[in-house]
Design an enzyme around this catalytic site. Structure first.
Site, PDB file in Angstrom:
ATOM      1  N   ASN A  10       0.871  -1.169   0.000  1.00 28.21           N
ATOM      2  CA  ASN A  10       0.000   0.000   0.000  1.00 28.21           C
ATOM      3  C   ASN A  10       0.915   1.228   0.000  1.00 28.21           C
ATOM      4  O   ASN A  10       1.494   1.564   1.018  1.00 28.21           O
ATOM      5  CB  ASN A  10      -0.893  -0.026   1.249  1.00 28.21           C
ATOM      6  CG  ASN A  10      -1.716   1.240   1.409  1.00 28.21           C
ATOM      7  OD1 ASN A  10      -1.797   2.057   0.493  1.00 28.21           O
ATOM      8  ND2 ASN A  10      -2.335   1.406   2.566  1.00 28.21           N
ATOM      9  N   LYS A  12       0.117   4.217  -0.233  1.00 32.69           N
ATOM     10  CA  LYS A  12      -0.530   5.400   0.358  1.00 32.69           C
ATOM     11  C   LYS A  12      -0.272   6.612  -0.562  1.00 32.69           C
ATOM     12  O   LYS A  12      -0.230   6.443  -1.775  1.00 32.69           O
ATOM     13  CB  LYS A  12      -0.030   5.617   1.793  1.00 32.69           C
ATOM     14  CG  LYS A  12      -0.150   4.333   2.617  1.00 32.69           C
ATOM     15  CD  LYS A  12       0.029   4.521   4.093  1.00 32.69           C
ATOM     16  CE  LYS A  12      -0.154   3.193   4.800  1.00 32.69           C
ATOM     17  NZ  LYS A  12      -0.092   3.296   6.244  1.00 32.69           N
ATOM     18  N   HIS A  95      -9.564   1.444   4.698  1.00 30.98           N
ATOM     19  CA  HIS A  95      -8.300   1.554   5.436  1.00 30.98           C
ATOM     20  C   HIS A  95      -8.515   2.482   6.631  1.00 30.98           C
ATOM     21  O   HIS A  95      -9.280   3.455   6.543  1.00 30.98           O
ATOM     22  CB  HIS A  95      -7.211   2.112   4.513  1.00 30.98           C
ATOM     23  CG  HIS A  95      -5.857   2.037   5.144  1.00 30.98           C
ATOM     24  ND1 HIS A  95      -5.424   2.969   6.037  1.00 30.98           N
ATOM     25  CD2 HIS A  95      -4.869   1.108   5.043  1.00 30.98           C
ATOM     26  CE1 HIS A  95      -4.204   2.626   6.456  1.00 30.98           C
ATOM     27  NE2 HIS A  95      -3.853   1.501   5.863  1.00 30.98           N
ATOM     28  N   GLU A  97      -6.842   4.815   7.798  1.00 26.77           N
ATOM     29  CA  GLU A  97      -6.584   6.239   7.522  1.00 26.77           C
ATOM     30  C   GLU A  97      -7.800   6.882   6.854  1.00 26.77           C
ATOM     31  O   GLU A  97      -8.106   8.052   7.080  1.00 26.77           O
ATOM     32  CB  GLU A  97      -5.322   6.384   6.650  1.00 26.77           C
ATOM     33  CG  GLU A  97      -4.063   6.128   7.471  1.00 26.77           C
ATOM     34  CD  GLU A  97      -2.916   5.528   6.703  1.00 26.77           C
ATOM     35  OE1 GLU A  97      -2.914   5.581   5.464  1.00 26.77           O
ATOM     36  OE2 GLU A  97      -2.007   4.975   7.354  1.00 26.77           O
ATOM     37  N   GLU A 165      -5.796  -4.971  10.355  1.00 27.39           N
ATOM     38  CA  GLU A 165      -4.766  -3.990  10.644  1.00 27.39           C
ATOM     39  C   GLU A 165      -5.065  -3.285  11.961  1.00 27.39           C
ATOM     40  O   GLU A 165      -5.864  -2.337  12.000  1.00 27.39           O
ATOM     41  CB  GLU A 165      -4.709  -2.945   9.522  1.00 27.39           C
ATOM     42  CG  GLU A 165      -4.411  -3.536   8.165  1.00 27.39           C
ATOM     43  CD  GLU A 165      -3.757  -2.515   7.234  1.00 27.39           C
ATOM     44  OE1 GLU A 165      -2.669  -2.807   6.752  1.00 27.39           O
ATOM     45  OE2 GLU A 165      -4.325  -1.434   7.026  1.00 27.39           O
ATOM     46  N   GLY A 171       2.155   2.064  10.798  1.00 28.76           N
ATOM     47  CA  GLY A 171       3.130   3.144  10.660  1.00 28.76           C
ATOM     48  C   GLY A 171       3.826   3.511  11.965  1.00 28.76           C
ATOM     49  O   GLY A 171       4.507   4.519  12.056  1.00 28.76           O
ATOM     50  N   SER A 211       3.059  -2.289  10.306  1.00 25.49           N
ATOM     51  CA  SER A 211       4.509  -2.377  10.543  1.00 25.49           C
ATOM     52  C   SER A 211       5.088  -3.760  10.227  1.00 25.49           C
ATOM     53  O   SER A 211       6.031  -4.201  10.868  1.00 25.49           O
ATOM     54  CB  SER A 211       4.842  -1.968  11.975  1.00 25.49           C
ATOM     55  OG  SER A 211       4.457  -0.627  12.209  1.00 25.49           O
TER      56      SER A 211
END
Ligand code: PGA
Length: 248
Positions: A10, A12, A95, A97, A165, A171, A211
């Site tokens: 991904n 991003k 996701h 985010e 996730e 991250g 991560s």
């Protein structure tokens, strides 16, 4: 019953047409002998160039979002049909985010998932709990709600991929332990079993994301219920190939 492992990157909001092509050119020979399926989910504007760049390799291109309407007055949005036209195979949906910064809800996740399936795209539906939710033991409750609402109306669950996730691991460099990830993904599979039958649940690919990197991928991939990874930071470098080749 064996599920083929799947490693998806991904990107991003990273990379450009030039740097993306350069990375793909470096990755291509490195992932040549991989036994798993491989994808890179890239920013929408890079899709045409990256689709060209991966030609002749194992790497498939995915998107990071899709609108749920077929077409219409939705300025700035991209439909499933548009993605399909460019040979996109996968699309990340929900996701964390997007849930955190762009108002994504289980309801919109559901609509996007159905739109993707209607256009023969494979949704990678992301679910996961926050640190606060884990600390007060709400993980299973949160995941149950995300699955029940997010997958409402999905007839064939084997046509999608789930990415677990944990938000606290994305991250942050804080990966879930192999055991934590396995235990939670096992719970997700059990829940899918209740919703769609055990036989179907056993066919669904469930990825871990958060991560995951060249060092910890082997341990995670050795877990019986973990079928792959959704890789953010480590997909921006050739480390991604090390993860794809986790079994070598
Ligand atoms: P990360 O991101 O690997 O950088 O933690 C994973 C993701 O957000 O999909």
């Amino acid at each position: 019953m064996a599920r083929k492992p799947f490693i998806a990157g991904n990107w991003k909001m990273n990379m450009t047409a030039a740097s993306g092509k350069q990375l793909i050119d470096e990755l291509k020979p490195l992932v040549k002998g991989a036994k798993c399926d491989v994808a890179l989910c890239v920013p929408a504007i890079l899709i045409p160039a990256m689709t060209k760049a991966v030609k002749g390799s194992k790497i498939k291109i995915g998107a990071q979002n899709v609108h749920f309407a077929e077409s219409g007055a939705y300025t700035g949005e991209i439909s499933a049909e548009m993605l399909k036209e460019y040979g996109v195979k996968y699309v990340i949906i929900g996701h964390s985010e997007r849930r955190q910064y762009f108002g994504e809800t289980d309801e919109t996740v559901n609509k996007r998932t159905l739109a993707a399936l209607n256009n023969e795209l494979t949704p990678i539906v992301c679910i996961g709990e926050t640190l606060d939710e884990r600390q007060v033991d709400l993980t299973e409750h949160v995941l149950t709600k995300q699955l029940e609402k997010g997958l409402e109306g999905v007839e064939d669950v084997t046509k999608l991929v789930i990415a677990y996730e944990p938000v606290w691991a994305i991250g942050t460099g804080k990966t879930a332990t192999d055991g934590q990830a396995q235990e939670t993904i096992k719970f997700i599979r059990k829940k899918l079993g209740k919703m769609y039958g055990v036989k179907n649940a056993n066919k669904v690919k469930i990825l871990y994301g958060g991560s995951m990197n060249a060092k910890n991928c082997k341990g995670l991939m050795a877990q019986p219920d973990i079928d792959g990874g959704l890789i953010g930071g480590a997909s921006l470098k050739t480390d991604f190939a090390t993860i794809v080749n986790y079994d070598k």
